[in-house]
Design a protein around this motif. Structure first.
Motif, mmCIF file in Angstrom:
data_model
loop_
_atom_site.group_PDB
_atom_site.id
_atom_site.type_symbol
_atom_site.label_atom_id
_atom_site.label_comp_id
_atom_site.label_asym_id
_atom_site.label_seq_id
_atom_site.Cartn_x
_atom_site.Cartn_y
_atom_site.Cartn_z
ATOM 1 N N PRO A 1 0.808 -1.226 0.000
ATOM 2 C CA PRO A 1 0.000 0.000 0.000
ATOM 3 C C PRO A 1 0.840 1.275 0.000
ATOM 4 C CG PRO A 1 -0.125 -1.097 2.138
ATOM 5 C CD PRO A 1 0.540 -2.042 1.197
ATOM 6 N N ARG A 2 2.022 1.213 0.647
ATOM 7 C CA ARG A 2 2.894 2.390 0.618
ATOM 8 C C ARG A 2 3.331 2.704 -0.803
ATOM 9 N NH1 ARG A 2 7.376 0.948 3.066
ATOM 10 N NH2 ARG A 2 6.586 -0.648 4.495
ATOM 11 N N GLY A 3 3.666 1.633 -1.555
ATOM 12 C CA GLY A 3 4.083 1.830 -2.942
ATOM 13 C C GLY A 3 2.973 2.391 -3.816
ATOM 14 N N LEU A 4 1.754 1.939 -3.572
ATOM 15 C CA LEU A 4 0.627 2.420 -4.372
ATOM 16 C C LEU A 4 0.392 3.914 -4.198
ATOM 17 C CD1 LEU A 4 -2.047 -0.407 -3.810
ATOM 18 C CD2 LEU A 4 -0.670 -0.008 -5.862
ATOM 19 N N THR A 5 0.688 4.426 -3.018
ATOM 20 C CA THR A 5 0.352 5.819 -2.693
ATOM 21 C C THR A 5 1.572 6.725 -2.562
ATOM 22 O OG1 THR A 5 0.314 5.233 -0.335
ATOM 23 C CG2 THR A 5 -1.780 5.145 -1.523
ATOM 24 N N GLN A 6 2.742 6.238 -2.942
ATOM 25 C CA GLN A 6 3.958 7.014 -2.674
ATOM 26 C C GLN A 6 4.048 8.276 -3.541
ATOM 27 O OE1 GLN A 6 7.384 4.589 -3.533
ATOM 28 N NE2 GLN A 6 6.862 4.298 -5.686
ATOM 29 N N THR A 7 3.385 8.302 -4.678
ATOM 30 C CA THR A 7 3.485 9.473 -5.568
ATOM 31 C C THR A 7 2.534 10.591 -5.153
ATOM 32 O OG1 THR A 7 4.119 8.036 -7.416
ATOM 33 C CG2 THR A 7 3.357 10.267 -7.962
ATOM 34 N N TYR A 8 1.265 10.247 -4.974
ATOM 35 C CA TYR A 8 0.257 11.277 -4.705
ATOM 36 C C TYR A 8 -0.405 11.152 -3.335
ATOM 37 C CZ TYR A 8 0.529 12.210 -9.733
ATOM 38 O OH TYR A 8 0.963 12.527 -10.996
ATOM 39 N N GLY A 9 -0.201 10.035 -2.653
ATOM 40 C CA GLY A 9 -0.861 9.837 -1.368
ATOM 41 C C GLY A 9 -2.208 9.149 -1.528
ATOM 42 N N GLY A 10 -3.037 9.272 -0.498
ATOM 43 C CA GLY A 10 -4.350 8.638 -0.551
ATOM 44 C C GLY A 10 -4.514 7.503 0.434
ATOM 45 N N GLY A 11 -3.540 7.358 1.362
ATOM 46 C CA GLY A 11 -3.643 6.287 2.345
ATOM 47 C C GLY A 11 -3.039 6.681 3.673
ATOM 48 N N LEU A 12 -3.493 6.003 4.714
ATOM 49 C CA LEU A 12 -2.903 6.118 6.053
ATOM 50 C C LEU A 12 -2.692 4.706 6.569
ATOM 51 C CD1 LEU A 12 -5.109 8.927 7.660
ATOM 52 C CD2 LEU A 12 -2.735 9.141 6.890
ATOM 53 N N PHE A 13 -1.504 4.456 7.140
ATOM 54 C CA PHE A 13 -1.152 3.085 7.486
ATOM 55 C C PHE A 13 -0.658 2.977 8.917
ATOM 56 C CE2 PHE A 13 -0.075 3.875 2.937
ATOM 57 C CZ PHE A 13 -1.256 3.339 2.438
ATOM 58 N N ALA A 14 -1.091 1.906 9.582
ATOM 59 C CA ALA A 14 -0.746 1.669 10.982
ATOM 60 C C ALA A 14 0.354 0.620 11.071
ATOM 61 C CB ALA A 14 -1.982 1.200 11.754
ATOM 62 N N PRO A 15 1.486 0.950 11.679
ATOM 63 C CA PRO A 15 2.581 -0.024 11.803
ATOM 64 C C PRO A 15 2.261 -1.108 12.825
ATOM 65 C CG PRO A 15 3.124 1.979 12.988
ATOM 66 C CD PRO A 15 1.832 2.253 12.274
ATOM 67 N N GLY A 16 2.924 -2.238 12.653
ATOM 68 C CA GLY A 16 2.875 -3.297 13.652
ATOM 69 C C GLY A 16 1.531 -3.960 13.841
ATOM 70 N N HIS A 17 0.681 -3.925 12.817
ATOM 71 C CA HIS A 17 -0.649 -4.538 12.932
ATOM 72 C C HIS A 17 -1.373 -4.047 14.180
ATOM 73 C CE1 HIS A 17 0.140 -8.192 10.074
ATOM 74 N NE2 HIS A 17 0.438 -7.024 9.536
ATOM 75 N N SER A 18 -1.275 -2.756 14.432
ATOM 76 C CA SER A 18 -1.864 -2.164 15.637
ATOM 77 C C SER A 18 -3.305 -1.736 15.382
ATOM 78 C CB SER A 18 -1.037 -0.955 16.096
ATOM 79 O OG SER A 18 -1.722 -0.248 17.110
ATOM 80 N N ILE A 19 -4.249 -2.435 16.017
ATOM 81 C CA ILE A 19 -5.658 -2.083 15.894
ATOM 82 C C ILE A 19 -5.896 -0.691 16.471
ATOM 83 C CG2 ILE A 19 -7.987 -2.686 16.689
ATOM 84 C CD1 ILE A 19 -7.020 -5.640 16.636
ATOM 85 N N GLU A 20 -5.223 -0.381 17.582
ATOM 86 C CA GLU A 20 -5.403 0.920 18.228
ATOM 87 C C GLU A 20 -4.980 2.067 17.307
ATOM 88 O OE1 GLU A 20 -3.801 -1.650 19.499
ATOM 89 O OE2 GLU A 20 -5.223 -2.304 21.059
ATOM 90 N N LYS A 21 -3.808 1.939 16.677
ATOM 91 C CA LYS A 21 -3.331 3.003 15.789
ATOM 92 C C LYS A 21 -4.212 3.113 14.539
ATOM 93 C CE LYS A 21 1.446 2.730 17.403
ATOM 94 N NZ LYS A 21 2.844 2.348 17.086
ATOM 95 N N LEU A 22 -4.706 1.977 14.088
ATOM 96 C CA LEU A 22 -5.591 1.989 12.933
ATOM 97 C C LEU A 22 -6.889 2.722 13.265
ATOM 98 C CD1 LEU A 22 -5.870 0.995 10.042
ATOM 99 C CD2 LEU A 22 -6.810 -1.144 10.921
#
Length: 409
Positions: A344-365
């Motif tokens: 998903p980072r690669g898909l959005t690296q040019t223009y954005g359009g995503g937010l991602f939570a590290p470490g499979h963290s439900i809380e951060k998501l």
């Protein structure tokens, strides 16, 4: 056996094929892909694996005939035995190896979709190409060890046996990659894991969205206006309800949002083995009024309409994979919010359009979604960025790119 003079392509894959009343049948997306290959090559031979579903009914795939149109004119589909156990593979090995030997020898361009070893006919085809000193493209669309570990998470004995065998199977895959002329590694996760094992690795993508399916400016504006009106968030996911997709993490994230008083309407479009358990857990949590399960949807236009109507796609993938639904969401101006991996980072690296939570963290998501709920201007900006990212991915462009790479094989 003489090599033909045409621009012929041999594809050996793990795709399920069934025998229908008019010949071999494949799912709708595979049929669209083969039709794309037929536009770039004079003749296409496509090997897949015998479907375990009933030949005429069963399963939720949209099966497509292959005896008509461009497929009928240029493509030939061949069904190989389903042999994902050592006993079955040994039983069929000789006949399949002979079949693949002839196919490798008589096609100009070769491409093999690698997976593992047991029942992995594409890897056997690659070994045959190596023996014949033929150039070939190797294609990998997911990181198999992570998939196997997730699948066997609740079967410790099978998991132990798989861990013992995995170093040997992965060594074989990396050997085949090293011998390939070009490696087509689908998405950032596959590329990050396998690129160092290939002499000429390329990060590729797979989608069946068309330029005409890109969300219009007026539709995007309507979506943004609805978000600014502070209506309940429309949250969606599209895919199989199976362990590797993280359906129970998805539910846990939504439950957390609900306890925070965040208004939303969510739906998971798809079916799968974990659907009954997921529905039961939704009922126990008292969330039936805000979470819907419409089931499998085979009509692409309806899926894209749902994505265009949604504020965000929430995903909790447990294994590194290149899920097409993320691209379809971006094309629909639907931000992708989920667990952080290279894909998903690669898909959005040019223009954005995503937010991602590290470490499979439900809380951060959940925190990401909550912030977008409270900051609707940020949500609108993310929708616009998602739509821009979606313009980078369309069927004609990605298949033309891969076809050019295959010709080097």
């Amino acid at each position: 056996m003489a090599l033909d003079d045409q621009a012929s392509l041999l594809l050996v894959t793990h795709v399920s094929i069934r025998q229908g009343p008019y010949g071999p049948e494949v799912d709708e997306q595979t049929a669209a892909g083969i039709e794309q290959w037929c536009q770039h090559f004079d003749r296409v031979t496509f090997y897949g694996v015998e479907s375990q579903a009933n030949a005429i009914s069963g399963g939720s795939a949209s099966w497509v005939r292959t005896d008509e149109g461009l497929l009928g004119a240029r493509a030939r589909l061949v069904i190989l035995p389903h042999a994902y156990t050592p006993r079955k593979m040994i039983r069929h090995y000789g006949a399949v190896r002979n079949e693949l030997r002839q196919a490798v020898a008589t096609h100009r361009h070769l491409c093999f979709t690698l997976g593992s070893i047991i029942g992995d006919w594409p890897t056997i085809a690659a070994l045959e190409a190596i023996e014949q000193r033929r150039r070939y493209a190797a294609w990998i669309d997911r990181v198999e060890p992570f998939v196997i570990r997730n699948k066997l998470a609740r079967a410790p004995l099978k998991r132990l046996l798989a861990e013992m065998v995995m170093p040997f199977t992965q060594a074989a895959i990396r050997y085949v990659l090293r011998k390939s002329t070009v490696a087509l590694l689908q998405g950032g996760d596959s590329f990050a894991y396998y690129a160092r094992s290939a002499s000429d690795p390329h990060c590729t993508y797979d989608t069946h969205t068309r330029c005409t399916e890109q969300i219009s400016a007026s539709a995007l504006l309507r979506k943004q206006d609805r978000a600014l009106a502070r209506e309940p968030l429309k949250i969606v996911y599209v895919g199989r309800v199976a362990g590797m997709k993280g359906p129970f993490d998805w539910l846990a994230c939504l439950a957390r949002l609900h306890t925070q008083g965040i208004a939303f309407q969510a739906c998971w479009i798809g079916d799968g083995p974990d659907l009954p358990a997921l529905k039961a857990q939704v009922s126990r949590a008292g969330l039936n009024h805000v979470i819907d399960f419409p089931g499998f949807e085979g009509r692409r236009t309806h899926l894209l309409d749902r994505l265009q109507e949604s504020d965000l796609l929430l995903f909790c993938h447990k294994t590194p994979e290149s899920a097409r639904c993320l691209i379809e969401a971006l094309v629909s101006g639907c931000p992708i919010i989920g667990y952080d991996t290279a894909y998903p980072r690669g898909l959005t690296q040019t223009y954005g359009g995503g937010l991602f939570a590290p470490g499979h963290s439900i809380e951060k998501l959940a925190d990401h979604v909550a912030r977008l709920h409270h900051d609707r201007q940020a949500l609108c900006q993310l929708m616009e960025a998602a739509a821009l990212s979606g313009t980078l991915y369309n069927e004609d462009a990605v298949y033309a790119h891969r076809a050019a790479l295959m010709r080097r094989g």
